[in-house]
Motif scaffolding. Structure first.
Motif, PDB file in Angstrom:
ATOM      1  N   PHE A 302      25.235  -7.728  13.941  1.00  0.00           N
ATOM      2  CA  PHE A 302      24.832  -8.811  13.042  1.00  0.00           C
ATOM      3  C   PHE A 302      24.737  -8.250  11.629  1.00  0.00           C
ATOM      4  O   PHE A 302      24.233  -7.142  11.413  1.00  0.00           O
ATOM      5  CB  PHE A 302      23.483  -9.410  13.443  1.00  0.00           C
ATOM      6  CG  PHE A 302      23.184 -10.713  12.759  1.00  0.00           C
ATOM      7  CD1 PHE A 302      23.578 -11.911  13.331  1.00  0.00           C
ATOM      8  CD2 PHE A 302      22.534 -10.751  11.535  1.00  0.00           C
ATOM      9  CE1 PHE A 302      23.319 -13.127  12.699  1.00  0.00           C
ATOM     10  CE2 PHE A 302      22.274 -11.951  10.896  1.00  0.00           C
ATOM     11  CZ  PHE A 302      22.677 -13.144  11.493  1.00  0.00           C
ATOM     12  N   THR A 303      25.220  -9.025  10.660  1.00  0.00           N
ATOM     13  CA  THR A 303      25.311  -8.561   9.281  1.00  0.00           C
ATOM     14  C   THR A 303      24.566  -9.504   8.337  1.00  0.00           C
ATOM     15  O   THR A 303      24.690 -10.725   8.457  1.00  0.00           O
ATOM     16  CB  THR A 303      26.788  -8.469   8.836  1.00  0.00           C
ATOM     17  OG1 THR A 303      27.501  -7.619   9.746  1.00  0.00           O
ATOM     18  CG2 THR A 303      26.896  -7.911   7.428  1.00  0.00           C
ATOM     19  N   VAL A 304      23.801  -8.936   7.423  1.00  0.00           N
ATOM     20  CA  VAL A 304      23.080  -9.715   6.407  1.00  0.00           C
ATOM     21  C   VAL A 304      23.495  -9.203   5.024  1.00  0.00           C
ATOM     22  O   VAL A 304      23.407  -8.006   4.743  1.00  0.00           O
ATOM     23  CB  VAL A 304      21.553  -9.585   6.556  1.00  0.00           C
ATOM     24  CG1 VAL A 304      20.847 -10.327   5.420  1.00  0.00           C
ATOM     25  CG2 VAL A 304      21.101 -10.142   7.901  1.00  0.00           C
ATOM     26  N   LEU A 305      23.939 -10.116   4.185  1.00  0.00           N
ATOM     27  CA  LEU A 305      24.271  -9.784   2.799  1.00  0.00           C
ATOM     28  C   LEU A 305      23.190 -10.359   1.887  1.00  0.00           C
ATOM     29  O   LEU A 305      22.902 -11.556   1.930  1.00  0.00           O
ATOM     30  CB  LEU A 305      25.637 -10.349   2.408  1.00  0.00           C
ATOM     31  CG  LEU A 305      26.060 -10.128   0.952  1.00  0.00           C
ATOM     32  CD1 LEU A 305      26.197  -8.644   0.639  1.00  0.00           C
ATOM     33  CD2 LEU A 305      27.360 -10.868   0.641  1.00  0.00           C
ATOM     34  N   ILE A 306      22.592  -9.501   1.057  1.00  0.00           N
ATOM     35  CA  ILE A 306      21.574  -9.918   0.101  1.00  0.00           C
ATOM     36  C   ILE A 306      22.213  -9.935  -1.285  1.00  0.00           C
ATOM     37  O   ILE A 306      22.736  -8.911  -1.742  1.00  0.00           O
ATOM     38  CB  ILE A 306      20.374  -8.955   0.103  1.00  0.00           C
ATOM     39  CG1 ILE A 306      19.825  -8.778   1.531  1.00  0.00           C
ATOM     40  CG2 ILE A 306      19.275  -9.457  -0.819  1.00  0.00           C
ATOM     41  CD1 ILE A 306      18.863  -7.601   1.655  1.00  0.00           C
ATOM     42  N   VAL A 307      22.182 -11.075  -1.943  1.00  0.00           N
ATOM     43  CA  VAL A 307      22.753 -11.203  -3.286  1.00  0.00           C
ATOM     44  C   VAL A 307      21.619 -11.406  -4.283  1.00  0.00           C
ATOM     45  O   VAL A 307      21.021 -12.481  -4.352  1.00  0.00           O
ATOM     46  CB  VAL A 307      23.753 -12.375  -3.367  1.00  0.00           C
ATOM     47  CG1 VAL A 307      24.375 -12.428  -4.757  1.00  0.00           C
ATOM     48  CG2 VAL A 307      24.837 -12.244  -2.306  1.00  0.00           C
ATOM     49  N   ASP A 308      21.293 -10.354  -5.026  1.00  0.00           N
ATOM     50  CA  ASP A 308      20.250 -10.449  -6.054  1.00  0.00           C
ATOM     51  C   ASP A 308      20.846 -11.061  -7.319  1.00  0.00           C
ATOM     52  O   ASP A 308      22.039 -10.930  -7.593  1.00  0.00           O
ATOM     53  CB  ASP A 308      19.699  -9.063  -6.344  1.00  0.00           C
ATOM     54  CG  ASP A 308      18.283  -9.107  -6.880  1.00  0.00           C
ATOM     55  OD1 ASP A 308      17.741 -10.214  -7.049  1.00  0.00           O
ATOM     56  OD2 ASP A 308      17.711  -8.035  -7.133  1.00  0.00           O
ATOM     57  N   ASP A 309      20.017 -11.738  -8.103  1.00  0.00           N
ATOM     58  CA  ASP A 309      20.480 -12.410  -9.338  1.00  0.00           C
ATOM     59  C   ASP A 309      21.662 -13.323  -9.044  1.00  0.00           C
ATOM     60  O   ASP A 309      22.660 -13.331  -9.772  1.00  0.00           O
ATOM     61  CB  ASP A 309      20.870 -11.381 -10.399  1.00  0.00           C
ATOM     62  CG  ASP A 309      19.691 -10.549 -10.868  1.00  0.00           C
ATOM     63  OD1 ASP A 309      18.575 -11.093 -10.921  1.00  0.00           O
ATOM     64  OD2 ASP A 309      19.877  -9.361 -11.169  1.00  0.00           O
TER      65      ASP A 309
END
Length: 590
Positions: A302-309
């Motif tokens: 399972f993959t989680v991408l965190i996009v800040d700003d």
């Protein structure tokens, strides 16, 4: 008479043993000298390198004191050899005796000497959030086992204080993540953290596909003002879930991977994709969205991408139906992938923006499906953050005083760190040239006097900002102070403030304040930190917002009220119109 072969052999053995003993002593002596040379250099750098130095200046200081910058044989690359250490050709050890790239050396300097980094450094790093992860891996560069990270009792006070200042800015145990479960942290923060964890747990559950297809999507939008722990909390939650996955708490999911990218550090679709591939260590001949989809189909992963700003990735146009540019298209594609049950993927986006035209733009893409709004830190949170980083070295009353000030204005941990850092500087400045030593069991190095000096410095900055304001901005601040003086227990919004600002302007100039002018003035007061919204929200651009949204926002002072009042006291005393205004508000409170 000639010696027998046995005697000759015995003599040679004795000579070899003596040579070995001599070599061992020499080696031990050289190692000791090597450590001494490094230790002397390290101590010099602690007091020499300044947080605001450019990298060119940092390198000048280090090389002047003994750092060797040399080209590797047969290569165009440099290696940086610490004083007293051996280079690669001398069988030195990478990461102990020398480093082989400039970025690693910069991270070392940032970690150990309190350097803040410059524009070139952050451009090279691309993702500032990655820096703290990198620091953990290089914490021991150049250090022998007998060197401690922080001076012990009895060491020079100046060195001790500088080590606290470094720890305050670059904590060895990650960011301010420990308060997520701390007993003294606010219940609001704990609830917000639990909501993020619940989102991740739901994403990993066997019923996730049914849940998302029926009611929601594996897309989370985390928002709130800057410096209140949003990014730290999300990363902490991902790390917690990753440990649970390793403990086989989520059935068939055996691999949980997450990575953080910044929407503000790349203006192109290709740059963002390349960053994603680097963060997840994806090996592919082609960097494309289809290759990323193939990566997401890994079995039992399972993959989680965190996009800040994330707001930096969308246009500022008011027309939410305007065509998407290539970066917005990529963001929309990532949302579609998250919604597709064929992929084991969730998207978490983070932004300082709570209300603006960009929010509508994000909603049109699908980013805003699930939303968690983080609240500013309270006083106990801020105290915990400081104590977790540097321990019990600040007088408790001084620490509480600083925390209350910041909590009442913005709740921004960065502001708290700056205030404490300034107090440490004041403490360093109060030392005599002899270099006092720390007595055993003495903890309160930073006193209330040092903290008050730091606060005065902050107030002086606001006085300068106030003096530079245009007359209309000063008028708005005077009206706000008058309303608060007349009705101290009441809250009011911008609509109420605009009403009386127009009235005062009409009496002084015969002209009311137009709404668009009021928006520009408020934007400036927000930018200067003199006014904030009641919830500490960051407003991206008041001029681009719906007037109803703008006027409905509650407003309060960014400073303590008494300090703001002192800024405008002369004006209030000179002009009778403000006395009339206060009398009216007392009879007709908000």
């Amino acid at each position: 008479e000639d010696d027998s072969p046995e005697e000759i052999y015995q003599q040679r053995q004795e000579e070899n043993n003596k040579a070995a003993i001599h070599e061992q002593h020499s080696s031990s002596s050289e190692a000791s000298k090597s450590n001494d040379d490094y230790n002397i250099w390290f101590e010099k750098m602690v007091g020499c390198i300044l947080p605001t130095d450019s990298w060119t200046e940092v390198m000048r200081k280090m090389t002047e004191q003994g750092l060797e910058q040399r080209k590797e044989r047969g290569s165009c690359d440099f290696e940086y050899v610490f004083p007293g250490k051996q280079n690669r050709e001398q069988n030195g050890e990478v990461g102990i005796d020398f480093v082989t790239d400039e970025l690693t050396l910069q991270l070392f300097v940032k970690s150990k000497f309190g350097w803040n980094g410059d524009a070139d450094f952050y451009e090279k790093e691309k993702i500032q959030g990655q820096i703290l992860d990198e620091l953990e891996g290089i914490a021991q560069i150049g250090h022998s086992e007998n060197i401690s990270d922080k001076p012990d009792s009895g060491k020079n006070v100046r060195s001790e204080l500088l080590s606290y200042k470094r720890d305050l800015r670059s904590p060895r145990h990650g960011e301010k993540l420990s308060i997520a479960t701390d007993d003294t942290s606010s219940s609001k923060f704990k609830l917000q953290v639990e909501q993020v964890k619940d989102f991740l747990k739901d994403s990993l559950s066997p019923e996730a596909a049914l849940y998302y297809n029926g009611y929601s999507t594996p897309i989370l939008y985390v928002c709130g003002s800057s410096g209140i722990g949003k990014t730290s909390a999300v990363r902490w939650c991902c790390e917690e879930i990753e440990m649970s996955v390793k403990a086989r708490c989520f059935g068939e999911v055996n691999v949980f991977s997450h990575a953080l990218i910044s929407g503000s550090n790349s203006s192109s679709r290709e740059g963002i994709l390349q960053n994603i591939f680097q963060q997840f260590n994806i090996s592919s001949d082609q960097i494309s969205i289809s290759s990323f989809c193939s990566f997401l189909k890994r079995k039992d992963a399972f993959t989680v991408l965190i996009v800040d700003d994330v707001d930096a990735m969308v246009q500022t146009t008011k027309d939410i139906f305007a065509p998407h540019d290539r970066v917005e298209q990529l963001l929309a594609e990532l949302c579609n992938i998250a919604r597709d049950s064929e992929y084991s993927f969730a998207l978490i986006s983070i932004s300082n923006i709570v209300e603006s035209c960009k929010i509508k733009r994000l909603k049109s893409i699908g980013i805003h499906d699930g939303k968690i709004s983080f609240s500013p830190y309270n006083c106990d949170d801020l105290v915990t953050i400081v104590k977790d980083r540097i321990g019990e070295v600040i007088d408790e009353k001084a620490l509480q005083f600083a925390a209350k000030r910041v909590a009442n204005s913005s709740g921004n941990a960065c502001e708290m760190i700056e205030l404490v850092s300034s107090a440490i500087d004041n403490c360093i400045g109060s030392l005599d040239t002899k270099g006092d030593t720390i007595a055993e069991n003495e903890y309160s190095l930073i006193t209330s006097h040092h903290m008050m000096e730091a606060v005065r410095g902050t107030i002086a900055q606001y006085v300068e900002r106030f003096e530079e304001l245009p007359d209309l901005a000063k008028l708005v601040l005077c009206v706000a102070v008058s309303i608060t003086k007349a009705a101290p227990s009441s809250t009011y919004n911008m609509s109420y403030l605009l009403r009386f600002c127009s009235e005062v302007s009409r009496k002084q100039t015969n002209f009311p304040i137009k709404f668009d002018v009021f928006q520009m003035i408020m934007q400036r007061l927000f930018a200067q930190g003199l006014l904030v919204t009641d919830e500490g929200e960051v407003l991206d651009n008041l001029n681009s917002q719906n007037p109803d949204i703008t006027l409905d926002k509650p407003v309060r002072f960014g400073l303590q009220f008494q300090e703001t009042e002192s800024l405008v006291s002369n004006i209030l005393e000179e002009l009778p119109v403000y006395g009339e205004l206060m009398e009216y508000v007392r009879k007709n409170p908000p």
